[in-house]
Design an enzyme around this catalytic site. Structure first.
Site, PDB file in Angstrom:
ATOM      1  N   MET A 184       4.695   8.440 -15.356  1.00 37.78           N
ATOM      2  CA  MET A 184       3.951   8.931 -14.166  1.00 37.78           C
ATOM      3  C   MET A 184       3.987   8.179 -13.095  1.00 37.78           C
ATOM      4  O   MET A 184       4.594   8.301 -11.787  1.00 37.78           O
ATOM      5  CB  MET A 184       3.016  10.013 -14.669  1.00 37.78           C
ATOM      6  CG  MET A 184       3.060  10.854 -14.849  1.00 37.78           C
ATOM      7  SD  MET A 184       3.907  12.516 -14.083  1.00 37.78           S
ATOM      8  CE  MET A 184       2.443  12.619 -12.529  1.00 37.78           C
ATOM      9  N   ILE A 234       7.784   7.640 -10.971  1.00 39.73           N
ATOM     10  CA  ILE A 234       7.888   8.825 -10.638  1.00 39.73           C
ATOM     11  C   ILE A 234       6.369   9.116  -9.455  1.00 39.73           C
ATOM     12  O   ILE A 234       6.775   8.901  -7.813  1.00 39.73           O
ATOM     13  CB  ILE A 234       7.258  10.098 -10.941  1.00 39.73           C
ATOM     14  CG1 ILE A 234       8.206  10.494 -11.844  1.00 39.73           C
ATOM     15  CG2 ILE A 234       7.237  10.918  -9.649  1.00 39.73           C
ATOM     16  CD1 ILE A 234       7.818  12.232 -12.854  1.00 39.73           C
ATOM     17  N   HIS A 235       5.302   8.229  -9.448  1.00 40.20           N
ATOM     18  CA  HIS A 235       4.562   7.524  -7.984  1.00 40.20           C
ATOM     19  C   HIS A 235       5.225   6.916  -7.252  1.00 40.20           C
ATOM     20  O   HIS A 235       5.078   6.723  -5.717  1.00 40.20           O
ATOM     21  CB  HIS A 235       3.030   7.188  -8.972  1.00 40.20           C
ATOM     22  CG  HIS A 235       2.109   6.339  -7.580  1.00 40.20           C
ATOM     23  ND1 HIS A 235       1.314   7.537  -7.023  1.00 40.20           N
ATOM     24  CD2 HIS A 235       1.548   5.521  -7.830  1.00 40.20           C
ATOM     25  CE1 HIS A 235       0.749   7.299  -6.466  1.00 40.20           C
ATOM     26  NE2 HIS A 235       0.789   6.153  -6.709  1.00 40.20           N
ATOM     27  N   ALA A 236       6.200   5.813  -7.928  1.00 39.01           N
ATOM     28  CA  ALA A 236       6.400   4.682  -7.140  1.00 39.01           C
ATOM     29  C   ALA A 236       7.729   5.109  -6.261  1.00 39.01           C
ATOM     30  O   ALA A 236       7.684   4.824  -5.712  1.00 39.01           O
ATOM     31  CB  ALA A 236       6.187   3.658  -7.888  1.00 39.01           C
ATOM     32  N   HIS A 242       6.207   6.476  -3.267  1.00 37.29           N
ATOM     33  CA  HIS A 242       6.052   5.620  -2.601  1.00 37.29           C
ATOM     34  C   HIS A 242       6.867   5.149  -1.395  1.00 37.29           C
ATOM     35  O   HIS A 242       6.788   5.057  -0.024  1.00 37.29           O
ATOM     36  CB  HIS A 242       5.076   4.835  -3.267  1.00 37.29           C
ATOM     37  CG  HIS A 242       3.320   4.578  -3.310  1.00 37.29           C
ATOM     38  ND1 HIS A 242       2.720   4.604  -1.819  1.00 37.29           N
ATOM     39  CD2 HIS A 242       2.957   4.865  -3.880  1.00 37.29           C
ATOM     40  CE1 HIS A 242       1.738   5.117  -2.530  1.00 37.29           C
ATOM     41  NE2 HIS A 242       1.603   5.008  -3.972  1.00 37.29           N
TER      42      HIS A 242
END
Length: 106
Positions: free
Chosen positions: A74, A77-79, A82
């Site tokens: 996760m 995926i978050h990175a 961004h």
């Protein structure tokens, strides 16, 4: 891929992408105030931060290309989210600066 190296790359993506967006937001505010040249300087700083983010992403892609498994988490995926948002934000900020320049010139 070693977990510490992966975490460093992921955090680099998040930090540099966040810096890109911050520089762009400042650029928009400067353009809104009529300071177009200063706004364009902020976009250059955003471009530098975006390049740094891309270097972090490239480290991950290189590892995977070498056959080393990169675990999709996760946080990764978050990175990536961004990074994609900062690219879009930068492109829109450039357009807004052009629009403010045009408005102020009329």
């Amino acid at each position: 891929m070693e977990e510490a190296v992966m975490m460093e790359s992921i955090m680099g993506l998040i930090i540099h992408s966040g810096n890109t967006k911050s520089e762009c937001m400042e650029a928009i505010q400067l353009a809104k105030a009529g300071e177009i040249d200063e706004a364009r300087k902020k976009i250059e700083l955003a471009n530098e931060a975006l390049t740094a983010a891309h270097h972090s992403q490239t480290a991950l892609l290189t590892q995977e290309a070498r056959g080393e498994k990169v675990e999709v988490t996760m946080l990764l995926i978050h990175a990536q989210d961004h990074l994609m948002n900062s690219i879009t934000f930068r492109d829109l900020a450039k357009e807004m600066i052009d629009l403010y320049e045009r408005i102020k010139g009329e």
